[in-house]
Structure formats: structure tokens, C-alpha cells
Design a protein around this motif. Structure first.
Motif, PDB file in Angstrom:
ATOM      1  N   LYS A  21       0.811  -1.220   0.000  1.00 49.26           N
ATOM      2  CA  LYS A  21       0.000   0.000   0.000  1.00 49.26           C
ATOM      3  C   LYS A  21       0.847   1.274   0.000  1.00 49.26           C
ATOM      4  CE  LYS A  21      -4.210  -1.960   1.982  1.00 49.26           C
ATOM      5  NZ  LYS A  21      -5.223  -1.913   3.056  1.00 49.26           N
ATOM      6  N   TYR A  44      -5.035  -0.082  -5.454  1.00 52.88           N
ATOM      7  CA  TYR A  44      -6.147   0.127  -4.522  1.00 52.88           C
ATOM      8  C   TYR A  44      -6.971   1.353  -4.882  1.00 52.88           C
ATOM      9  CZ  TYR A  44      -3.736  -3.211  -1.488  1.00 52.88           C
ATOM     10  OH  TYR A  44      -3.128  -4.334  -0.986  1.00 52.88           O
ATOM     11  N   THR A  84      -2.133   4.429  -5.159  1.00 58.94           N
ATOM     12  CA  THR A  84      -1.724   3.629  -4.009  1.00 58.94           C
ATOM     13  C   THR A  84      -1.794   2.167  -4.433  1.00 58.94           C
ATOM     14  OG1 THR A  84      -2.523   5.222  -2.374  1.00 58.94           O
ATOM     15  CG2 THR A  84      -2.260   2.943  -1.642  1.00 58.94           C
TER      16      THR A  84
END
Length: 289
Positions: A21, A44, A84
Motif C-alpha cells: 500500500k 487500490y 496507491t
């Protein structure tokens, strides 16, 4: 400017790296580069573009990218909404397990992506949720050292690869390859270079091919690719030469000529500068396994 090769430690007892992440800006991303390890990237949120092999892809939530070793690529996050993502890097040696009597390989999804020349797959919500759960488990193992940590990480990596392969053969959507990134002539010339990079082509010939001035070609190419044209061509030729050294019995001199190098000494010098060993030593190392 030399070709950019990201170096991982293939002699590490656990040849794998994990970046969970991460949100990156365009300043923190490498320009066009390649590496020996295989790479999985899952997005994401955010937006951006991803140049892989010869195609620009849009990056958005739920996208999965599979990048085989020695494939030129570059991510460019959007300035307003940076991407991300989680990235997994690993040496193919870590997943080369016994076949157990069938022809399945944990690298099969990468081989399929390379065969199709399509490295992006759009995940539907149930698939994304399963993928994110596996990535979270791997992250948890990295953060909390316990007995069997590496074995657990490897097991979940194998589960991840198996899941991706199964989903690729069912209902993961493949995107349209022609994304709206850069001028049309840029996308056309990338495809042209992909087919002719071992030939005697350069800035003058390529700019003429798409009817723009050499200065404009050079500026736009560097803006979107991150390398100048000569570095990009040498990188493509070096990667092809490495493949031929591994897969064919042609002499080093023949391979240098096949890949478009102006002379054998130039080929030796560039190969050693990028890989740290001579072409002959590279071939010997391939055949020692």
C-alpha cells in the motif's frame, strides 16, 4: 545515459520483496527500467499510467499488472490522484517447485501475459477482495516475525499466483490495449520500435517515420518514456541478447549482429555495463543451472 536495470539480490536465501500500500509521486518512480525478478502490482486507488513492454495502460482501482522478468516498464502516477498500490517482486527460482505430475507452473500467469502481450487485468469486486485479503496476510507476516514466517509468506505467494491463474482462465476482464496516453504518433512509433529495434534505426529515421522534427520527437519520447531514444533502443537490444544467449546456440558475435549492435566490442561493453558480466559468462551461468 545507461539502461536502467533495477538490481535485486538473487543470492538472498529468500529472494522476494514486498511493498504494501505505497502511495508514490511521479518523482519517486523510476523512469523506464527492467529487472530479472517478476513483479505483481495491484492498485487500490488513484489514477495513473503504466508503460509495459510496448503499451501504455491506464491505472485505476482494482487493476492488476503482471510484469515478467526483463520487461521494460514505468509507472506514472497522476499528480492530483496518485496511485496507491502493493507491489511484490520475486525471483522465479522461489516458485519453481516439483510439477506433481501435471503441466501447471506458478509462473503460468506471467507466461500467458507475455504471450498475449497484455500485462493488465481488471479485477471484479469479489476477486479484488480475495486478492486484497491475501496481500494483507503477507503484509502481516512481514510485520510480525514468528516461526515459519518465510514459509508462510511463500505459501501465500503461491496461493496468490494460483488464484490469479485460475481467475485469468475464467472471468477477469482484459482491457482495451489502446489507451489514450500521449499523441497517436507516440503509440504508433512504440509499436514500430517493438518490431524493428534490432535494425539500423535511430532518432532521425524514427522522427521521419512519424513526420515530426527530431527535436520534438526526442522531447516527447523522453517525456512519456523516461529514457532518450538511444538508451531505449540499447535496452531493448540488451534484453533480447540476454534471451538469445540463454535460449540459442548462436555465437556471441552472431547474437551481437542479430540484435543490431554496431560491433562486438560495443556489445561486450554494453552488456557488461548493464549486467556486470560478459555475454560469454552470462551464457555459462545460464547453463550451469
Amino acid at each position: 545515459m545507461d539502461p536502467i536495470r533495477k538490481i535485486f539480490d538473487n543470492h538472498d536465501a529468500f529472494p522476494m520483496s514486498f511493498a504494501h500500500k505505497n502511495t508514490k509521486s511521479s518523482l519517486s518512480e523510476l523512469p523506464d527500467h527492467f529487472h530479472d525478478w517478476y513483479e505483481i502490482v495491484y492498485v487500490y486507488r488513484g489514477r495513473g499510467t503504466f508503460f509495459i513492454d510496448h503499451t501504455f495502460y491506464e491505472m485505476k482501482q482494482g487493476d492488476l499488472f503482471l510484469i515478467p522478468g526483463n520487461t521494460i516498464h514505468r509507472a506514472t502516477p497522476d499528480k492530483e490522484s496518485p496511485v496507491t498500490s502493493t507491489a511484490i517482486y520475486f525471483s522465479p527460482s522461489i516458485v519453481q517447485l516439483p510439477s506433481l505430475g501435471d503441466d501447471f507452473s506458478y509462473l503460468q500467469c506471467f507466461e500467458q501475459a507475455a504471450t498475449l502481450r497484455n500485462y493488465k487485468f481488471e479485477m471484479r469486486l469479489p476477486q479484488s477482495q480475495h486478492l486484497e485479503l491475501l496481500l494483507d496476510v503477507i503484509e502481516n507476516e512481514y510485520k510480525h516475525p514468528t516461526i515459519g514466517k518465510r514459509q508462510s509468506i511463500l505459501i501465500h505467494l503461491l496461493q496468490l499466483l494460483l488464484t490469479i491463474q485460475r481467475e485469468m482462465t475464467t472471468d477477469i476482464k482484459s482491457p482495451k490495449l489502446d489507451t489514450l496516453v500521449g499523441p497517436i504518433w507516440m503509440r504508433e512509433i512504440i509499436l514500430y520500435i517493438d518490431q524493428h529495434f534490432c535494425e539500423d534505426i535511430g532518432l532521425q529515421a524514427l522522427s521521419k517515420q512519424v513526420s515530426v522534427t527530431p527535436a520534438h520527437f526526442s522531447r516527447v519520447f523522453k517525456q512519456f518514456i523516461g529514457m532518450n531514444i538511444s538508451t531505449y533502443l540499447i535496452t531493448k537490444r540488451i534484453i533480447r541478447a540476454k534471451q538469445l544467449l540463454q535460449e540459442s546456440d548462436a555465437s556471441v558475435g552472431t547474437i551481437a549482429d542479430m540484435c543490431g549492435f554496431e560491433s562486438l566490442p560495443h556489445f561486450h561493453a554494453m552488456f557488461k555495463r548493464v549486467f556486470g558480466i560478459t555475454p560469454a559468462a552470462a551464457r555459462k551461468s545460464f547453463r550451469s543451472f
